[in-house]
Design a protein around this motif. Structure first.
Motif, short mmCIF file in Angstrom:
data_model
loop_
_atom_site.label_atom_id
_atom_site.label_comp_id
_atom_site.label_asym_id
_atom_site.label_seq_id
_atom_site.Cartn_x
_atom_site.Cartn_y
_atom_site.Cartn_z
N ARG A 356 80.68 54.57 7.63
CA ARG A 356 80.03 55.33 6.57
C ARG A 356 80.97 56.31 5.86
NH1 ARG A 356 76.70 59.80 5.61
NH2 ARG A 356 77.94 60.90 7.15
N ILE A 357 80.81 56.43 4.56
CA ILE A 357 81.56 57.41 3.76
C ILE A 357 80.55 58.43 3.24
CG2 ILE A 357 83.07 57.75 1.76
CD1 ILE A 357 83.46 54.67 1.75
N GLU A 358 80.92 59.69 3.31
CA GLU A 358 80.05 60.75 2.78
C GLU A 358 80.23 60.82 1.26
OE1 GLU A 358 78.25 62.44 5.18
OE2 GLU A 358 77.16 63.35 3.51
N ASP A 359 79.17 61.07 0.53
CA ASP A 359 79.24 61.25 -0.93
C ASP A 359 80.15 60.25 -1.65
OD1 ASP A 359 77.47 63.30 -1.44
OD2 ASP A 359 78.92 64.84 -0.84
N PRO A 360 79.90 58.96 -1.54
CA PRO A 360 80.82 57.99 -2.17
C PRO A 360 80.85 58.11 -3.69
CG PRO A 360 78.79 56.91 -1.46
CD PRO A 360 78.74 58.30 -0.92
N THR A 361 82.05 57.88 -4.27
CA THR A 361 82.18 57.81 -5.72
C THR A 361 81.66 56.45 -6.17
OG1 THR A 361 84.34 56.79 -5.52
CG2 THR A 361 84.30 59.21 -5.66
N VAL A 362 81.56 56.24 -7.48
CA VAL A 362 81.09 54.94 -7.98
C VAL A 362 82.02 53.84 -7.47
CG1 VAL A 362 80.71 53.53 -10.03
CG2 VAL A 362 79.96 55.91 -10.00
N GLU A 363 83.34 54.09 -7.50
CA GLU A 363 84.28 53.06 -7.04
C GLU A 363 84.07 52.78 -5.54
OE1 GLU A 363 85.58 51.34 -9.27
OE2 GLU A 363 84.95 52.82 -10.76
N GLU A 364 83.82 53.83 -4.75
CA GLU A 364 83.59 53.63 -3.31
C GLU A 364 82.26 52.90 -3.06
OE1 GLU A 364 86.07 57.35 -1.33
OE2 GLU A 364 84.11 57.75 -2.23
N ILE A 365 81.28 53.16 -3.91
CA ILE A 365 79.99 52.46 -3.79
C ILE A 365 80.22 50.96 -4.02
CG2 ILE A 365 77.76 52.09 -4.95
CD1 ILE A 365 77.75 55.17 -5.48
N LEU A 366 80.95 50.66 -5.08
CA LEU A 366 81.18 49.25 -5.42
C LEU A 366 82.07 48.58 -4.36
CD1 LEU A 366 81.46 49.58 -9.29
CD2 LEU A 366 79.46 48.91 -7.95
N ALA A 367 82.97 49.37 -3.77
CA ALA A 367 83.82 48.81 -2.70
C ALA A 367 82.98 48.53 -1.45
CB ALA A 367 84.96 49.78 -2.38
N ALA A 368 82.05 49.42 -1.14
CA ALA A 368 81.17 49.21 0.03
C ALA A 368 80.28 47.99 -0.21
CB ALA A 368 80.32 50.46 0.27
N GLU A 369 79.86 47.80 -1.45
CA GLU A 369 79.06 46.62 -1.80
C GLU A 369 79.89 45.35 -1.57
OE1 GLU A 369 78.58 45.76 -6.02
OE2 GLU A 369 76.50 45.18 -5.70
N ALA A 370 81.13 45.35 -2.08
CA ALA A 370 82.00 44.17 -1.94
C ALA A 370 82.28 43.89 -0.46
CB ALA A 370 83.30 44.40 -2.71
N GLU A 371 82.51 44.95 0.29
CA GLU A 371 82.82 44.81 1.71
C GLU A 371 81.61 44.19 2.45
OE1 GLU A 371 82.13 47.69 5.19
OE2 GLU A 371 83.57 48.68 3.87
N THR A 372 80.42 44.61 2.07
CA THR A 372 79.20 44.08 2.69
C THR A 372 79.02 42.61 2.34
OG1 THR A 372 78.24 46.27 2.49
CG2 THR A 372 76.72 44.47 2.97
N TYR A 373 79.26 42.27 1.08
CA TYR A 373 79.15 40.86 0.65
C TYR A 373 80.11 40.00 1.49
CZ TYR A 373 76.63 42.09 -3.69
OH TYR A 373 75.72 42.51 -4.62
N GLU A 374 81.32 40.53 1.66
CA GLU A 374 82.36 39.80 2.40
C GLU A 374 81.94 39.63 3.86
OE1 GLU A 374 86.76 41.16 2.88
OE2 GLU A 374 86.21 41.15 0.74
N TYR A 375 81.41 40.70 4.43
CA TYR A 375 80.97 40.65 5.83
C TYR A 375 79.90 39.56 6.01
CZ TYR A 375 78.56 41.78 10.13
OH TYR A 375 77.97 41.68 11.36
N ILE A 376 78.95 39.54 5.09
CA ILE A 376 77.85 38.57 5.21
C ILE A 376 78.34 37.15 4.99
CG2 ILE A 376 75.67 37.83 4.12
CD1 ILE A 376 74.76 40.61 4.38
N ALA A 377 79.24 36.98 4.03
CA ALA A 377 79.80 35.64 3.80
C ALA A 377 80.47 35.14 5.08
CB ALA A 377 80.80 35.69 2.66
N GLY A 378 81.21 36.03 5.75
CA GLY A 378 81.89 35.66 7.00
C GLY A 378 80.90 35.34 8.10
N ARG A 379 79.84 36.11 8.18
CA ARG A 379 78.81 35.92 9.22
C ARG A 379 78.09 34.58 9.05
NH1 ARG A 379 76.20 35.50 11.83
NH2 ARG A 379 74.42 36.73 12.50
N ILE A 380 77.84 34.21 7.81
CA ILE A 380 77.05 33.01 7.56
C ILE A 380 77.88 31.75 7.78
CG2 ILE A 380 75.81 31.74 5.71
CD1 ILE A 380 74.30 34.10 7.14
N LYS A 381 79.17 31.85 7.55
CA LYS A 381 80.06 30.70 7.76
C LYS A 381 80.12 30.31 9.23
CE LYS A 381 83.50 31.35 4.53
NZ LYS A 381 84.78 32.04 4.58
N GLN A 382 80.05 31.34 10.12
CA GLN A 382 80.25 31.10 11.56
C GLN A 382 79.24 30.09 12.13
OE1 GLN A 382 80.03 35.00 13.32
NE2 GLN A 382 81.75 35.68 12.07
#
Ligand code: NDP
Ligand code: MG
Length: 382
Positions: A356-382
């Protein structure tokens, strides 16, 4: 004449906003935006004559340009197109009716440019409420809720601004699977989940209603809009969807807004606030209704709501992960690559995995979104 722009004009909220425009000659459409629905957009351009239109992809914009070559309309594309529409000088209200975090940047740009926001795009407040609400206050612009529950709360707060709110009572229909156990939810198909008992909406939000994730997003939306603590927001299952939500004040009085379920009312209310314009359509008939019922939400069989409270309690970037994981999980469910009951499981896993990041900036929000997408893509492939 009130000039408006609509982001997401071809969707469920977007087309209903245009119905409101059709019924109110004092509203004029200056700009429209959509993802890729070129044909629908062409029809909207021919009927509402906006000066500026944006599509998400360049191909869609090129195709649209060819279709409306006989008209004087500027066709843009991509985030730049959305941002240009958000700050058009003649526009006084921006209707945000896109799905997902794509709405964050245009909403911020519009607030900076002094536009009021008629906000349907709840994901923007859920993930960036800590940026949007203080900015709106600083710029003196109104965030006018379009979501029916939040509009009901907003209407119940009329003339009550100085009075202390004890509790918000956020009503929920309970969705099409209310009363089912986890075992009974195991084999839910896409078609079943897309049947909402009371409201006709876009596909993603309809699934969100079935998992109760939508109510979770709405809890977070309410927290930002009305500046209350999480503990002051109580979800009440009310299957008839007649009480659209209510406010309990410090003296115990409860003020609510009731009506037949029709999104055009909150849309029109947001566009003309504080004025109530006449509107046709069905009226609430209490004799026909007969009775209203209320239940506690079933957090055991529908863990999506509890996860939302957890994400909201942790705050910072956690609601971003909750929202992004849900978005991907719902998309996978709609593609029949994931079971209904796995949607909250995947959200929970993504939240566990996130730092978790406290008070994320817009760029950090979008990075957390991308990171989550990536995590899920990896999870579903397994
Ligand atoms: P829909 O899926 O019906 O419509 C989404 C709209 O956004 C479409 O016009 C779509 O265009 C457009 N869009 C999607 N991606 C982009 C993009 N990248 N750039 C530009 N436009 C884009 O959604 P809803 O109308 O159901 O929901 C919209 C928002 O309102 C959501 O946040 C939802 O939670 C909220 N809401 C909806 C309610 C409802 O009754 N539907 C009730 C309360 C809140 P295209 O057609 O080209 O794909
Ligand atoms: Mg709602």
């Amino acid at each position: 004449m009130k000039k408006i722009a609509i982001l997401g004009s071809t969707g469920s909220i977007g087309t209903q906003t245009l119905e409101v425009v059709r019924a109110n000659p004092e509203l004029q459409v200056s700009a429209l935006a959509a993802n890729s629905s070129v044909k629908k957009m062409e029809e909207q351009i021919r009927e509402f004559c906006p000066g500026t239109v944006a599509m998400w992809t360049e191909e869609a914009a090129t195709e649209l340009r060819a279709r409306v070559a006989d008209l004087d309309v500027k066709i843009l594309w991509g985030m730049e197109g959305l941002l240009e529409i958000a700050v058009l000088p003649e526009v006084s209200v921006l209707v945000t009716a896109v799905v997902g975090m794509i709405g964050i940047k245009p909403t911020i740009a519009a607030i900076r440019a002094g536009k009021d926001i008629a906000l349907a795009n709840k994901e923007t407040l859920v993930t960036a409420g800590h940026i949007i609400m203080p900015l709106a206050k600083e710029r003196g612009v109104s965030i006018l809720p379009v979501d029916s529950e939040h509009s009901a709360i907003f209407q119940s707060l009329n003339g009550e601004r100085e009075n202390r709110i004890e509790k918000l009572l956020l009503t929920a229909s309970g969705g099409p699977f209310r009363g089912r156990t986890r075992e009974q939810l195991a084999d839910i198909g896409v078609e079943d989940a897309l049947k909402h008992p009371n409201w006709l909406m876009g596909r993603k939000i309809t699934v969100d209603c079935a998992t109760l994730v939508n109510k979770g997003l709405e809890v977070m939306e309410a927290k930002w809009l009305f500046g209350v603590e999480l503990g002051q927001i109580q979800v009440v299952v009310h299957p008839q969807s007649v009480i659209h939500s209510a406010v309990q004040f410090a003296d115990g009085a409860v003020m609510a807004q009731l009506g037949v379920p029709d999104m055009k009312l909150p849309i029109q209310y947001a566009l003309f606030y504080p004025e109530r314009k006449p509107m046709g359509g069905n009226r609430l008939d209490l004799f026909e209704l007969g009775s209203m019922t209320f239940e506690r939400p079933d957090l055991e069989n529908f863990p999506g709501l509890e996860l939302a409270y957890r994400a909201a309690g942790l705050g910072g970037s956690m609601p971003v992960v909750f929202n992004a994981a849900n978005e991907r999980a719902v998309a996978l469910f709609l593609e029949e690559k994931l079971k209904f009951v796995q949607i909250p499981e995947l959200i929970g896993e993504a939240m566990e995995h996130h730092r978790r990041i406290e008070d994320p900036t817009v760029e950090e929000i979008l990075a957390a979104e991308a990171e989550t997408y990536e995590y899920i893509a990896g999870r579903i492939k397994q």
